[in-house]
Design an enzyme around this catalytic site. Structure first.
Site, PDB file in Angstrom:
ATOM      1  N   GLY A 277       0.782  -1.223   0.000  1.00 34.23           N
ATOM      2  CA  GLY A 277       0.000   0.000   0.000  1.00 34.23           C
ATOM      3  C   GLY A 277       0.812   1.269   0.000  1.00 34.23           C
ATOM      4  O   GLY A 277       0.269   2.356   0.209  1.00 34.23           O
ATOM      5  N   GLU A 319       5.066  -5.817   0.821  1.00 30.88           N
ATOM      6  CA  GLU A 319       4.533  -6.109  -0.509  1.00 30.88           C
ATOM      7  C   GLU A 319       4.315  -4.840  -1.345  1.00 30.88           C
ATOM      8  O   GLU A 319       3.179  -4.498  -1.674  1.00 30.88           O
ATOM      9  CB  GLU A 319       3.210  -6.871  -0.370  1.00 30.88           C
ATOM     10  N   PRO A 320       5.368  -4.138  -1.731  1.00 34.90           N
ATOM     11  CA  PRO A 320       5.169  -2.987  -2.619  1.00 34.90           C
ATOM     12  C   PRO A 320       4.845  -3.441  -4.036  1.00 34.90           C
ATOM     13  O   PRO A 320       5.414  -4.410  -4.540  1.00 34.90           O
ATOM     14  CB  PRO A 320       6.531  -2.283  -2.572  1.00 34.90           C
ATOM     15  N   ARG A 363      -9.432   4.080 -12.672  1.00 39.18           N
ATOM     16  CA  ARG A 363      -9.256   4.594 -11.315  1.00 39.18           C
ATOM     17  C   ARG A 363      -9.921   5.964 -11.076  1.00 39.18           C
ATOM     18  O   ARG A 363     -10.549   6.163 -10.030  1.00 39.18           O
ATOM     19  CB  ARG A 363      -7.768   4.656 -10.949  1.00 39.18           C
ATOM     20  N   TYR A 367     -12.723   5.578  -8.058  1.00 44.88           N
ATOM     21  CA  TYR A 367     -12.616   6.214  -6.743  1.00 44.88           C
ATOM     22  C   TYR A 367     -11.942   7.579  -6.794  1.00 44.88           C
ATOM     23  O   TYR A 367     -11.168   7.951  -5.926  1.00 44.88           O
ATOM     24  CB  TYR A 367     -11.941   5.309  -5.711  1.00 44.88           C
ATOM     25  N   CYS A 394     -19.010   6.319 -23.537  1.00 40.65           N
ATOM     26  CA  CYS A 394     -20.350   6.875 -23.378  1.00 40.65           C
ATOM     27  C   CYS A 394     -20.706   6.964 -21.894  1.00 40.65           C
ATOM     28  O   CYS A 394     -21.645   6.332 -21.413  1.00 40.65           O
ATOM     29  CB  CYS A 394     -21.352   5.998 -24.125  1.00 40.65           C
ATOM     30  N   TYR A 424      -2.050  -0.477 -11.946  1.00 38.12           N
ATOM     31  CA  TYR A 424      -3.509  -0.542 -11.923  1.00 38.12           C
ATOM     32  C   TYR A 424      -4.187   0.104 -13.131  1.00 38.12           C
ATOM     33  O   TYR A 424      -5.399   0.296 -13.111  1.00 38.12           O
ATOM     34  CB  TYR A 424      -4.065   0.059 -10.620  1.00 38.12           C
TER      35      TYR A 424
END
Length: 472
Positions: A277, A319-320, A363, A367, A394, A424
């Site tokens: 994260g 965990e990068p 993305r 969010y 659209c 991502y």
């Protein structure tokens, strides 16, 4: 960003000309280094180059839209994380972006690999990645996924539910093997991030709750199982985290579990995974800590909490994913339409429509993620104006870059580059509106190499059984 309407900020009654953090640049052609990979620069003609390749040349060679990965930058960031966390194990989070070539880069740079689906695991194995250095995630792993992991000797399986424990035990009995497992726990720590990417609060789908007691129950069950080898505990508090503050509480609550487990069994667990994260800069306002600073902070936290509980420091892993591949990538688009829109109060926003959109980067729509952009094919002497980069789909919320100062003379045919697009973007891409996904290419020493080829309409139509009989 906080949405002001249930359908998203695009539908809100309040319209702001630009966010307060977006400031008018002194030089609209300047590139902010922290947003771009290390080899990015403007050449003498004003064209942005990366890895020794001019983006105008790359666009002619592979077309647009396209994802571009700076191989040297990726490798350097992987080495930085491995070096900063010497003595710990660094797992690259494959969900951020994974393909065969990149899996081999991860291997060559000495990192381990996290996967969280049958597809990701298959890519890693076919790329020749040592399964003993693979961790398997997922909150609803299928029997097929678990069977493959067990048969190939995946190094650790991060268990997410009581149902999964039972499923694993049955498969291990059938195959005559044992599984190395870690219990994923929810610590009740909410990272300062969007609701959809904060993963340690109680009311969500991941892990065993510490506060509810399920975590200890799961640990005891794995410990007493003849088919499971409990390595330790896994925690993950969210995404786009810029400092170590949230990890302090999470580590304290997680290591308390270690202490309680020792009191009940006389055994100190061997491993603790603090998750990933770690954030990156998407805009000029973002200020993520470098890997060495994060390493010092996390080491201090773990050592302090272990002393408090009288525990030996366990083997630690992190965990990068985004922090390595995100800044190494950019997305390249071509402008197709320029439209000034009166937003009220005497304010006009320029809408720049490009040949990609939410199908290649969901993305911002999902969010409200913020991105930056730059005119890539030339420099400009025009004044900077607030612009919005939008896609071809659209949807009113098909926005790639919500607000950015770009030259007032951006025109049809210009190239725009969006930095920090390595994580991502392709991994969450879709075929919305029957749009083929862009290619991923790597650049290094002036050479362009295909990592994932561009999808074609033929690729999409080949899946449509209803069209096969009409094929000419």
């Amino acid at each position: 960003m906080t949405h002001m309407h249930v359908a998203g900020s695009i539908h809100a009654d309040v319209t702001a000309p630009a966010p307060v953090w977006l400031t008018r640049p002194e030089d609209v052609n300047a590139l902010t280094p922290k947003l771009w990979s290390s080899t990015v620069h403007r050449d003498e003609d004003g064209v942005i180059s990366v890895g020794g390749v001019r983006l105008t040349d790359l666009a002619e060679q592979v077309g647009t839209p396209a994802y571009v990965i700076d191989e040297d930058d990726f490798r350097a960031r992987a080495r930085d994380w491995r070096t900063a966390f010497t003595g710990w194990t660094v797992y690259y989070a494959g969900k951020s972006f994974l393909c065969g070539a990149l899996a081999r880069w991860v291997d060559e740079e000495g990192l381990n690999l996290d996967v969280c689906s049958l597809g990701e695991l298959t890519v890693a194995l076919r790329a020749g990645f040592d399964p003993a250095r693979i961790g398997m995630h997922g909150n609803n792993k299928s029997e097929t996924e678990l069977r493959l992991a067990l048969e190939r000797g995946v190094g650790r399986i991060i268990v997410d539910s009581s149902d999964e424990i039972g499923r694993l035990e049955a498969l291990c009995a059938e195959l005559g093997t044992t599984a190395n497992v870690m219990i994923r726990v929810t610590t009740g720590v909410e990272a300062h991030t969007h609701e959809y990417i904060a993963t340690a609060h109680e009311d969500q789908k991941f892990g065993f709750s510490i506060n509810g007691g399920q975590a200890l129950v799961g640990m005891f069950r794995c410990h007493h199982s003849p088919r499971l080898n409990l390595l330790g505990v896994h925690s993950h508090i969210g995404s786009q985290i810029f400092d170590t503050n949230g990890f302090e509480v999470a580590a304290r609550r997680t290591l308390k579990l270690f202490s309680q487990f020792r009191e009940a069994t006389g055994i100190e667990l061997a491993e603790l995974d603090l998750g990933g994260g770690f954030g990156i800069a998407y805009t000029k306002e973002d200020d993520p800590a470098p890997a060495d600073e994060l390493a010092r902070g996390l080491r201090d936290i773990v050592e302090h909490e272990c002393r408090a509980f009288g525990l030996a420091v366990p083997a630690i892993s992190i965990e990068p994913g985004r922090a390595i591949v995100g800044p190494a990538g950019l997305a390249l688009y071509r402008v197709g339409t320029v439209k000034p829109v009166d937003v009220g109060g005497g304010v006009t926003r320029r809408y720049l429509s490009v040949d990609g959109g939410m199908s290649d980067n969901i993305r911002p729509a999902l969010y409200a993620a913020e991105y930056s952009a730059a005119l890539a094919s030339r420099t400009s002497t025009a004044e900077p104006v607030v612009s919005r980069v939008v896609g071809v789909h659209c949807e009113g919320g098909d926005i790639l870059v919500r607000d950015e100062f770009l030259p007032a003379d951006v025109r049809i045919g210009d190239l725009l580059a969006v930095p920090a697009s390595g994580a991502y973007s392709r991994s969450m891409a879709s075929n919305y509106n029957h749009t083929p996904r862009p290619p991923v290419v790597s650049v290094r020493d002036g050479k362009v190499r295909t990592m994932l080829r561009r999808e074609t309409l033929a690729d999409l139509l080949s899946l449509d059984a209803g069209l096969a009989e009409n094929e000419e």
